[in-house]
Design a protein around this motif. Sequence first.
Motif, short mmCIF file in Angstrom:
data_model
loop_
_atom_site.label_atom_id
_atom_site.label_comp_id
_atom_site.label_asym_id
_atom_site.label_seq_id
_atom_site.Cartn_x
_atom_site.Cartn_y
_atom_site.Cartn_z
N ALA A 1 -28.22 18.59 -36.19
CA ALA A 1 -28.89 17.34 -35.82
C ALA A 1 -30.37 17.46 -36.13
CB ALA A 1 -28.67 17.04 -34.34
N VAL A 2 -31.04 16.32 -36.19
CA VAL A 2 -32.49 16.26 -36.45
C VAL A 2 -33.24 16.69 -35.19
CG1 VAL A 2 -34.39 14.65 -36.94
CG2 VAL A 2 -32.21 14.43 -38.15
N THR A 3 -34.35 17.38 -35.40
CA THR A 3 -35.22 17.77 -34.28
C THR A 3 -36.42 16.84 -34.21
OG1 THR A 3 -36.67 19.24 -35.52
CG2 THR A 3 -34.62 20.18 -34.67
N SER A 4 -36.95 16.68 -33.02
CA SER A 4 -38.15 15.85 -32.86
C SER A 4 -39.40 16.61 -33.31
CB SER A 4 -38.30 15.42 -31.40
OG SER A 4 -38.40 16.56 -30.57
N SER A 5 -39.36 17.94 -33.32
CA SER A 5 -40.55 18.71 -33.68
C SER A 5 -40.88 18.64 -35.16
CB SER A 5 -40.39 20.17 -33.24
OG SER A 5 -39.35 20.78 -33.96
N THR A 6 -39.85 18.62 -36.03
CA THR A 6 -40.09 18.60 -37.47
C THR A 6 -39.51 17.37 -38.14
OG1 THR A 6 -38.06 19.78 -38.00
CG2 THR A 6 -40.03 21.12 -37.57
N GLY A 7 -38.60 16.67 -37.48
CA GLY A 7 -37.91 15.54 -38.10
C GLY A 7 -36.89 15.97 -39.13
N LYS A 8 -36.57 17.26 -39.17
CA LYS A 8 -35.62 17.80 -40.13
C LYS A 8 -34.36 18.26 -39.41
CE LYS A 8 -39.14 19.13 -43.38
NZ LYS A 8 -39.54 20.02 -44.43
N LEU A 9 -33.29 18.45 -40.20
CA LEU A 9 -32.05 18.94 -39.63
C LEU A 9 -32.21 20.38 -39.13
CD1 LEU A 9 -29.50 17.61 -42.25
CD2 LEU A 9 -29.84 16.78 -39.92
N ALA A 10 -31.53 20.68 -38.05
CA ALA A 10 -31.57 22.02 -37.48
C ALA A 10 -30.20 22.36 -36.92
CB ALA A 10 -32.62 22.09 -36.37
N LEU A 11 -29.98 23.64 -36.70
CA LEU A 11 -28.79 24.11 -36.01
C LEU A 11 -29.06 24.05 -34.51
CD1 LEU A 11 -25.98 25.61 -36.07
CD2 LEU A 11 -27.33 27.70 -35.75
N TRP A 12 -28.24 23.30 -33.80
CA TRP A 12 -28.31 23.22 -32.35
C TRP A 12 -27.21 24.07 -31.76
CZ3 TRP A 12 -31.53 20.17 -29.15
CH2 TRP A 12 -32.45 19.38 -29.85
N LEU A 13 -27.51 24.82 -30.72
CA LEU A 13 -26.53 25.57 -29.97
C LEU A 13 -26.47 25.03 -28.56
CD1 LEU A 13 -27.24 29.22 -31.21
CD2 LEU A 13 -25.46 27.64 -31.98
N ASP A 14 -25.29 24.69 -28.11
CA ASP A 14 -25.06 24.19 -26.76
C ASP A 14 -24.41 25.31 -25.96
OD1 ASP A 14 -25.93 21.63 -27.60
OD2 ASP A 14 -23.91 21.17 -28.32
N PHE A 15 -25.09 25.76 -24.92
CA PHE A 15 -24.62 26.85 -24.07
C PHE A 15 -23.99 26.25 -22.82
CE2 PHE A 15 -28.48 28.04 -26.33
CZ PHE A 15 -28.01 29.09 -27.10
N VAL A 16 -22.68 26.44 -22.66
CA VAL A 16 -21.92 25.82 -21.58
C VAL A 16 -21.41 26.91 -20.65
CG1 VAL A 16 -19.95 24.35 -21.01
CG2 VAL A 16 -21.23 23.96 -23.14
N ASN A 17 -21.72 26.77 -19.37
CA ASN A 17 -21.24 27.74 -18.38
C ASN A 17 -20.30 27.03 -17.41
OD1 ASN A 17 -20.74 29.68 -16.51
ND2 ASN A 17 -22.87 30.00 -15.91
N GLY A 18 -19.01 27.08 -17.69
CA GLY A 18 -18.01 26.48 -16.83
C GLY A 18 -17.51 27.43 -15.76
N SER A 19 -18.12 28.61 -15.66
CA SER A 19 -17.72 29.57 -14.63
C SER A 19 -18.47 29.27 -13.33
CB SER A 19 -18.02 31.01 -15.09
OG SER A 19 -19.40 31.28 -15.01
N GLY A 20 -18.14 29.98 -12.30
CA GLY A 20 -18.78 29.78 -10.99
C GLY A 20 -20.03 30.59 -10.78
#
Length: 169
Positions: free
Chosen positions: A79-98
């Motif tokens: 997706a595009v970043t607001s810092s550069t306006g260019k495409l970037a790799l986004w990583l979504d870190f999801v913690n479904g544990s307790g």
Amino acid sequence: MTSTGSRAAHFSAYVNAFRSGAPWQYTVSSSTTDFFNCGSGFGDGKYDLTVVGPNRFLRRVTGNALSASRGVETRSRIAVTSSTGKLALWLDFVNGSGSAVTFTVTSNNYRGDGPWTYAVAGGQSTSDYFDAVAYTNGWYDFTVTVTGDTSWSRRFTGHIETGSPSVTG
């Protein structure tokens, strides 16, 4: 697996350990899903699978579905970043544990900085991006690990296409 271009993309899934079989082949014109059995007789919870695709695309997932980190995941998106306006790799870190966990992102190639850490409370998630197009000619190669489970890792490797001339990685 998703192909957002005008043509179908080919992906192959390979078993690295804990079972036999594969490779599984996929030609994807929009998106598809599949599953990997890691139950009784198929690793008994353990898994180590790699999916490869165009432009050095690689995703490797390792872990144990029976471990305490079974609700923990990292997903990637472009997706595009607001810092550069260019495409970037986004990583979504999801913690479904307790329990709280810390994700650590390490660069395997293309960058000399890091590692980066993300503390995520149980039941929460957070996201961050890496400016691959702005700083590494679109190339990226990261491994994510999580505290408390040395078997769990996710590797994200590839190239972000922009339609512009590029440098081979």
